[in-house]
Each structure stands twice: as C-alpha cells, then as structure tokens.
Design a protein around this motif. Structure first.
Motif, PDB file in Angstrom:
ATOM      1  N   LYS A 220      84.412 136.681  38.043  1.00  0.00           N
ATOM      2  CA  LYS A 220      84.905 136.864  36.995  1.00  0.00           C
ATOM      3  C   LYS A 220      84.790 138.584  36.449  1.00  0.00           C
ATOM      4  N   HIS A 221      83.631 138.551  36.213  1.00  0.00           N
ATOM      5  CA  HIS A 221      83.790 139.819  36.034  1.00  0.00           C
ATOM      6  C   HIS A 221      84.249 140.749  36.984  1.00  0.00           C
ATOM      7  N   GLN A 222      84.455 140.405  38.263  1.00  0.00           N
ATOM      8  CA  GLN A 222      84.991 141.906  39.459  1.00  0.00           C
ATOM      9  C   GLN A 222      86.216 141.592  38.939  1.00  0.00           C
ATOM     10  N   GLU A 223      86.960 140.830  38.581  1.00  0.00           N
ATOM     11  CA  GLU A 223      87.984 140.498  38.847  1.00  0.00           C
ATOM     12  C   GLU A 223      89.037 140.972  37.213  1.00  0.00           C
ATOM     13  N   LYS A 224      88.198 141.565  36.417  1.00  0.00           N
ATOM     14  CA  LYS A 224      88.634 142.302  35.449  1.00  0.00           C
ATOM     15  C   LYS A 224      88.743 143.946  35.803  1.00  0.00           C
ATOM     16  N   GLU A 225      90.063 144.442  35.292  1.00  0.00           N
ATOM     17  CA  GLU A 225      90.231 145.968  34.802  1.00  0.00           C
ATOM     18  C   GLU A 225      89.060 146.419  34.242  1.00  0.00           C
TER      19      GLU A 225
ATOM     20  N   SER B 272      86.674 142.215  22.443  1.00  0.00           N
ATOM     21  CA  SER B 272      86.286 141.675  23.383  1.00  0.00           C
ATOM     22  C   SER B 272      84.607 142.295  23.711  1.00  0.00           C
ATOM     23  N   ILE B 273      84.363 143.383  23.272  1.00  0.00           N
ATOM     24  CA  ILE B 273      83.177 144.202  23.917  1.00  0.00           C
ATOM     25  C   ILE B 273      82.047 143.437  23.618  1.00  0.00           C
ATOM     26  N   ASP B 274      82.308 142.857  22.376  1.00  0.00           N
ATOM     27  CA  ASP B 274      81.010 142.322  21.963  1.00  0.00           C
ATOM     28  C   ASP B 274      80.861 141.036  22.763  1.00  0.00           C
ATOM     29  N   ASP B 275      81.910 140.381  22.807  1.00  0.00           N
ATOM     30  CA  ASP B 275      82.399 139.234  23.568  1.00  0.00           C
ATOM     31  C   ASP B 275      81.467 139.676  25.210  1.00  0.00           C
ATOM     32  N   ARG B 276      81.692 140.361  25.625  1.00  0.00           N
ATOM     33  CA  ARG B 276      81.668 140.477  26.827  1.00  0.00           C
ATOM     34  C   ARG B 276      79.750 140.577  26.723  1.00  0.00           C
ATOM     35  N   PHE B 277      79.294 141.450  25.760  1.00  0.00           N
ATOM     36  CA  PHE B 277      77.406 142.078  25.967  1.00  0.00           C
ATOM     37  C   PHE B 277      77.232 140.201  25.747  1.00  0.00           C
TER      38      PHE B 277
ATOM     39  N   LEU C 240      74.583 146.086  14.284  1.00  0.00           N
ATOM     40  CA  LEU C 240      73.201 146.076  14.141  1.00  0.00           C
ATOM     41  C   LEU C 240      73.027 144.555  14.613  1.00  0.00           C
ATOM     42  N   SER C 241      73.026 143.507  13.510  1.00  0.00           N
ATOM     43  CA  SER C 241      71.993 142.514  14.080  1.00  0.00           C
ATOM     44  C   SER C 241      72.023 142.056  15.344  1.00  0.00           C
ATOM     45  N   LEU C 242      74.026 142.105  15.946  1.00  0.00           N
ATOM     46  CA  LEU C 242      74.124 141.140  17.628  1.00  0.00           C
ATOM     47  C   LEU C 242      73.138 141.992  18.713  1.00  0.00           C
ATOM     48  N   HIS C 243      73.343 143.841  17.994  1.00  0.00           N
ATOM     49  CA  HIS C 243      72.614 143.966  19.249  1.00  0.00           C
ATOM     50  C   HIS C 243      70.858 143.767  19.390  1.00  0.00           C
ATOM     51  N   ALA C 244      70.137 143.892  18.657  1.00  0.00           N
ATOM     52  CA  ALA C 244      68.515 143.641  17.896  1.00  0.00           C
ATOM     53  C   ALA C 244      68.612 142.099  18.476  1.00  0.00           C
ATOM     54  N   GLN C 245      69.689 140.912  18.139  1.00  0.00           N
ATOM     55  CA  GLN C 245      69.976 139.801  18.828  1.00  0.00           C
ATOM     56  C   GLN C 245      69.381 139.747  20.333  1.00  0.00           C
ATOM     57  N   LEU C 246      70.519 140.341  21.067  1.00  0.00           N
ATOM     58  CA  LEU C 246      70.228 140.553  22.575  1.00  0.00           C
ATOM     59  C   LEU C 246      69.443 141.448  22.790  1.00  0.00           C
ATOM     60  N   ALA C 247      68.434 142.368  22.681  1.00  0.00           N
ATOM     61  CA  ALA C 247      67.489 142.541  22.902  1.00  0.00           C
ATOM     62  C   ALA C 247      66.717 141.485  22.901  1.00  0.00           C
ATOM     63  N   LEU C 248      66.388 141.124  21.584  1.00  0.00           N
ATOM     64  CA  LEU C 248      65.419 139.846  21.499  1.00  0.00           C
ATOM     65  C   LEU C 248      66.297 138.663  22.653  1.00  0.00           C
ATOM     66  N   VAL C 249      66.920 138.217  23.133  1.00  0.00           N
ATOM     67  CA  VAL C 249      67.168 137.621  24.425  1.00  0.00           C
ATOM     68  C   VAL C 249      67.359 137.962  24.928  1.00  0.00           C
ATOM     69  N   GLU C 250      67.193 138.918  25.658  1.00  0.00           N
ATOM     70  CA  GLU C 250      66.213 139.649  27.283  1.00  0.00           C
ATOM     71  C   GLU C 250      65.068 139.610  27.020  1.00  0.00           C
ATOM     72  N   PHE C 251      64.316 139.528  26.044  1.00  0.00           N
ATOM     73  CA  PHE C 251      62.531 139.617  25.983  1.00  0.00           C
ATOM     74  C   PHE C 251      63.099 138.152  26.343  1.00  0.00           C
TER      75      PHE C 251
ATOM     76  N   LEU D 274      76.732 148.639  27.902  1.00  0.00           N
ATOM     77  CA  LEU D 274      77.015 147.124  28.448  1.00  0.00           C
ATOM     78  C   LEU D 274      76.805 147.735  30.097  1.00  0.00           C
ATOM     79  N   PHE D 275      78.032 148.376  30.699  1.00  0.00           N
ATOM     80  CA  PHE D 275      78.028 148.428  31.991  1.00  0.00           C
ATOM     81  C   PHE D 275      76.637 148.555  33.040  1.00  0.00           C
ATOM     82  N   VAL D 276      75.997 148.621  32.661  1.00  0.00           N
ATOM     83  CA  VAL D 276      74.410 148.277  33.365  1.00  0.00           C
ATOM     84  C   VAL D 276      74.376 147.259  33.172  1.00  0.00           C
TER      85      VAL D 276
END
Length: 243
Positions: free
Chosen positions: A83-88, A54-59, A15-26, A97-99
């Motif tokens: 790098k993103h487009q080369e991933k499976e 790895s999902i969290d790293d990708r965020f 929850l903390s990670l995603h709250a931080q990422l929301a604040l980062v976007e702002f 995350l996809f969006v």
C-alpha cells in the motif's frame, strides 16, 4: 517521557500526537506491544476527532507497521508495504515521516530475505540522514540494520553521550541477528514449537500471531534448512545443533 506526554496533551494536539508516537516506538522496541497498540488506538481516535491531515494518519499507520514488524506479522506488514509503495510520492512529506516509513520497508526487506533491496535502501537512507545531520536517527537505523560501530560516531560534534548509546544499544542493538545465525529468533521459536509437535493453529495461538504468519515462518525455515516437511526440518535442525 510519560510526564512530557501528559504536559503535551494540554498544550497542542500535534505535539501530543508526536509525543505519543515517540512513546509508542519505545514500547514497541522494548517488547511492550499491548501498551503500544493501546496507545496507537488512542492516537487514532484523537486524530479522527481532530480531523487531522493524511500526514498524521500516515504517521500512525507507519507505527502500526513497526509493531507488525516487531511481532513478526509478515503478511500484515507486507500489505502495508504494498500500500505504501503504491502511493504517489508526495513532495511535501515531512522528513521524519519519510524516514519512519522507509525504516519499516527496510525491515520488511530484511526479514523476507530481499538483501539487495535492503542494502540499497539502507545506503540511500543513511546518505539522506547525513545530509540532514540527523546523527541520532542514523545511529538508530544502523543498529536496526546490524551495521552499527561505535567508532563511527564523532561524539565531539554532538550532544550524544556514551550513556545514550548504551541505552539505544539495549533497545535496538541486542535485537540484531548474528551474521552466522541461520534462523532468526522468531523462526527458531516457531521451529521449537514444531519440534514439540504443535500444529500451525496451536503455534499461532501460543505466539499471538496469525496462522498465515506461522505458515510463512515455516516456509522460510524449510527454505533455509533445504527441506520440504516438518519432520525433515526438525531432523536437520537437530543435526545442525539448532534444536
């Protein structure tokens, strides 16, 4: 948001990670880039300490890509896109995350003039968002893309108000280029400094970007103005009333 982030830190790392990422976007969209980078570094350190997936790293990487897009670091953004487009494709990738990742790819297509790819990806993303009934994300995407029209929003079927819209427009809408604008704001800034006689290395230092990024912007300016030298670019820009 800051109060929510403080409470999230005491509750759950995820929850903390995603709250931080929301604040980062702002921070990113409101041009507080130093704060965004500092918060991203903190998030990265926490992710390492918690041995996250790895999902969290990708965020976190996608948010760095957003910061690179906002400050005009095209070479760094291009490396992330490749790098993103080369991933499976991962079937279990979270939709948010996809969006988030595809928004950065879309932005890359736009600022590098790959309009056909940009339009196709935009239409595909909007279709996916409508299927998921993600109106807020759909609006943000349309504002970033420069395609937002208020009459498209059915307020009777959502909790989004005019106040929310005006706040989003301030963050996203005012940053869109006008259709008749030949050069982007970033390109105009580079051209203005070229016109003052500064060299690429000096411009890079003044704009806090790499010299390679300055050269990339300059090449785009030459292409759009149909010139081949700095002197010709300045002269043509003056003729067009850009400088």
């Amino acid at each position: 948001m800051l109060r929510g982030l403080a409470s999230a830190k005491g509750y759950s790392f995820y929850l903390s990670l995603h709250a931080q990422l929301a604040l980062v976007e702002f921070y990113i969209v409101s041009n507080r880039h130093e704060e965004a980078v500092r918060l991203l570094r903190d998030a990265g350190k926490q992710a390492y300490e918690y041995d996250v997936t790895s999902i969290d790293d990708r965020f976190i990487e996608a948010m760095y890509a957003m910061a690179q897009r906002r400050v005009g670091d095209i070479p760094a953004l291009e490396m992330w896109v490749h790098k993103h487009q080369e991933k499976e494709v991962q079937q279990d990738t979270l939709f948010d995350l996809f969006v988030l990742e595809e928004r950065q790819v879309l932005g890359y297509y736009q600022i590098t003039g790959q309009q056909e790819k940009a339009v196709a990806l935009y239409a595909s993303l909007q279709s996916e968002l409508k299927k998921k009934h993600r109106l807020l994300l759909s609006m943000i995407l349309s504002m970033e893309f420069g395609d937002y029209e208020s009459q498209q929003v059915d307020f009777s079927r959502s909790q989004i108000s005019e106040k929310h819209i005006s706040g989003l427009q301030e963050l996203y809408g005012v940053k869109q280029e006008g259709e008749d604008q030949l050069l982007t704001d970033r390109e105009q800034e580079v051209l203005h400094l070229i016109g003052k006689g500064y060299m690429n290395k000096e411009i890079a230092g003044m704009m806090n970007i790499t010299e390679r990024t300055v050269k990339w912007h300059a090449s785009r300016i030459y292409e759009k103005l149909q010139v081949s030298t700095r002197t010709e670019a300045v002269a043509e820009a003056q003729n067009l009333g850009i400088l």
